[in-house]
Motif scaffolding. Sequence first.
Motif, PDB file in Angstrom:
ATOM      1  N   ASP A  24       0.829  -1.201   0.000  1.00  0.00           N
ATOM      2  CA  ASP A  24       0.000   0.000   0.000  1.00  0.00           C
ATOM      3  C   ASP A  24       0.864   1.251   0.000  1.00  0.00           C
ATOM      4  O   ASP A  24       0.579   2.223  -0.705  1.00  0.00           O
ATOM      5  CB  ASP A  24      -0.920  -0.017   1.222  1.00  0.00           C
ATOM      6  N   MET A  25       1.931   1.236   0.788  1.00  0.00           N
ATOM      7  CA  MET A  25       2.827   2.390   0.830  1.00  0.00           C
ATOM      8  C   MET A  25       3.554   2.575  -0.492  1.00  0.00           C
ATOM      9  O   MET A  25       3.784   3.703  -0.946  1.00  0.00           O
ATOM     10  CB  MET A  25       3.834   2.228   1.970  1.00  0.00           C
ATOM     11  N   GLY A  26       3.896   1.465  -1.143  1.00  0.00           N
ATOM     12  CA  GLY A  26       4.559   1.562  -2.430  1.00  0.00           C
ATOM     13  C   GLY A  26       3.647   2.106  -3.510  1.00  0.00           C
ATOM     14  O   GLY A  26       4.079   2.842  -4.398  1.00  0.00           O
ATOM     15  N   ALA A  27       2.360   1.750  -3.423  1.00  0.00           N
ATOM     16  CA  ALA A  27       1.401   2.162  -4.446  1.00  0.00           C
ATOM     17  C   ALA A  27       0.880   3.576  -4.222  1.00  0.00           C
ATOM     18  O   ALA A  27       0.610   4.308  -5.186  1.00  0.00           O
ATOM     19  CB  ALA A  27       0.238   1.175  -4.496  1.00  0.00           C
ATOM     20  N   TYR A  28       0.707   3.957  -2.957  1.00  0.00           N
ATOM     21  CA  TYR A  28       0.064   5.235  -2.639  1.00  0.00           C
ATOM     22  C   TYR A  28       0.988   6.239  -1.960  1.00  0.00           C
ATOM     23  O   TYR A  28       0.586   7.378  -1.721  1.00  0.00           O
ATOM     24  CB  TYR A  28      -1.162   4.991  -1.741  1.00  0.00           C
ATOM     25  N   GLY A  29       2.207   5.803  -1.632  1.00  0.00           N
ATOM     26  CA  GLY A  29       3.138   6.696  -0.949  1.00  0.00           C
ATOM     27  C   GLY A  29       2.904   6.710   0.554  1.00  0.00           C
ATOM     28  O   GLY A  29       1.837   6.337   1.043  1.00  0.00           O
ATOM     29  N   GLU A  30       3.906   7.149   1.272  1.00  0.00           N
ATOM     30  CA  GLU A  30       3.808   7.166   2.728  1.00  0.00           C
ATOM     31  C   GLU A  30       3.149   8.435   3.252  1.00  0.00           C
ATOM     32  O   GLU A  30       2.517   8.423   4.302  1.00  0.00           O
ATOM     33  CB  GLU A  30       5.208   7.004   3.342  1.00  0.00           C
ATOM     34  N   PRO A 172      -3.446   5.028  -8.473  1.00  0.00           N
ATOM     35  CA  PRO A 172      -3.736   5.355  -7.070  1.00  0.00           C
ATOM     36  C   PRO A 172      -5.120   5.972  -6.866  1.00  0.00           C
ATOM     37  O   PRO A 172      -5.324   6.727  -5.925  1.00  0.00           O
ATOM     38  CB  PRO A 172      -2.653   6.383  -6.745  1.00  0.00           C
ATOM     39  N   TYR A 173      -6.064   5.646  -7.754  1.00  0.00           N
ATOM     40  CA  TYR A 173      -7.389   6.273  -7.689  1.00  0.00           C
ATOM     41  C   TYR A 173      -8.488   5.255  -7.361  1.00  0.00           C
ATOM     42  O   TYR A 173      -9.624   5.397  -7.794  1.00  0.00           O
ATOM     43  CB  TYR A 173      -7.706   6.965  -9.023  1.00  0.00           C
TER      44      TYR A 173
END
Length: 323
Positions: A24-30, A172-173
């Motif tokens: 999730d962090m890789g796909a949407y950023g931290e 990311p949508y």
Amino acid sequence: MNRCTIWQFPHHFTTAMECVIKTDMGAYGEEWTEDESRRTYTFLVCLILIWIFLVYLDETVLIRPDFTFWSKLLLQNTLLCLVFIICGYSVIFKGLDESYSRKISHVFAYALPISLHFLWPQDATKLPGNLELTWACWFQFIPFLALIKPVRRRSRVLMMAFRAVDRVNDRPYTLTWMLSQLLGNYVAILLLHFYLTLQKDIRRVKMAVLPMVINVLGDGLAEPVGVRWGKNKYKTSALWYKGAFCAGDFERSYEGSACVYIVSLLGLIPFRKLFTVTQFALSIVFLPITMTLCEAWAPHTWDNPFLTSACGLFMICIFELVP
């Protein structure tokens, strides 16, 4: 980006969920981005404005002790949460295809407030009113507030629920597509329901469920049937894709499209007494064809609202133009 094969750890919940969070962090950023803030605030503002409008129309709804009304709202959201968690668990630990999981979750989110209020009527007419149905749709958006990035990452259960709808192609949508689809569906259904309440034959209100049946069973079965048994393929474009009309190059199967046709055909039969002979004959001939073509040409990720709107417009034309 390397994706974690989390389904390889069915017996290690902590390890698997850590991998989900990492993905999730890789796909949407931290960090919480400006774009995410803008989309979230837009969603919240729309939710609040609709709430103000509904309270204006029925200012006692939030304070009146209506056990049936509140029980239905609680039940629909509880069932939705359970479906999301079960689907997310199945994706993570059982290897369920994420496209199927998203389809199941979307079907329940779309169908629950409509079907529940038709199956559990509140007044003597045995039919849901416009305001009742609108409130039911509004409350269906509330659980999604728990799935925004800073909230879901505080709970492994919420991360599991989010995984039910987090299709790789939508990142990311993911939530933007999901919520816009639901909003489009609800608006189309509610407008059709309002129109049908104005008919002389009040029983026609029941036909508001027809677009939902075609979406849930027809479009819902089209993809898995096409994947499993779709040997005869054809190419099509979407009416709207990546900012352009009649764009994209999509492959569909005649077997999958046949599901939409057959469900549209059979879905009309229970309502045959609500049509005149001419109206029913024309509907039997043209509605299945119309819905099949709409499913093939539907805008990417917005196929359900497109089908719902097309079915609603078809019925309005039949009732208004055909004696």
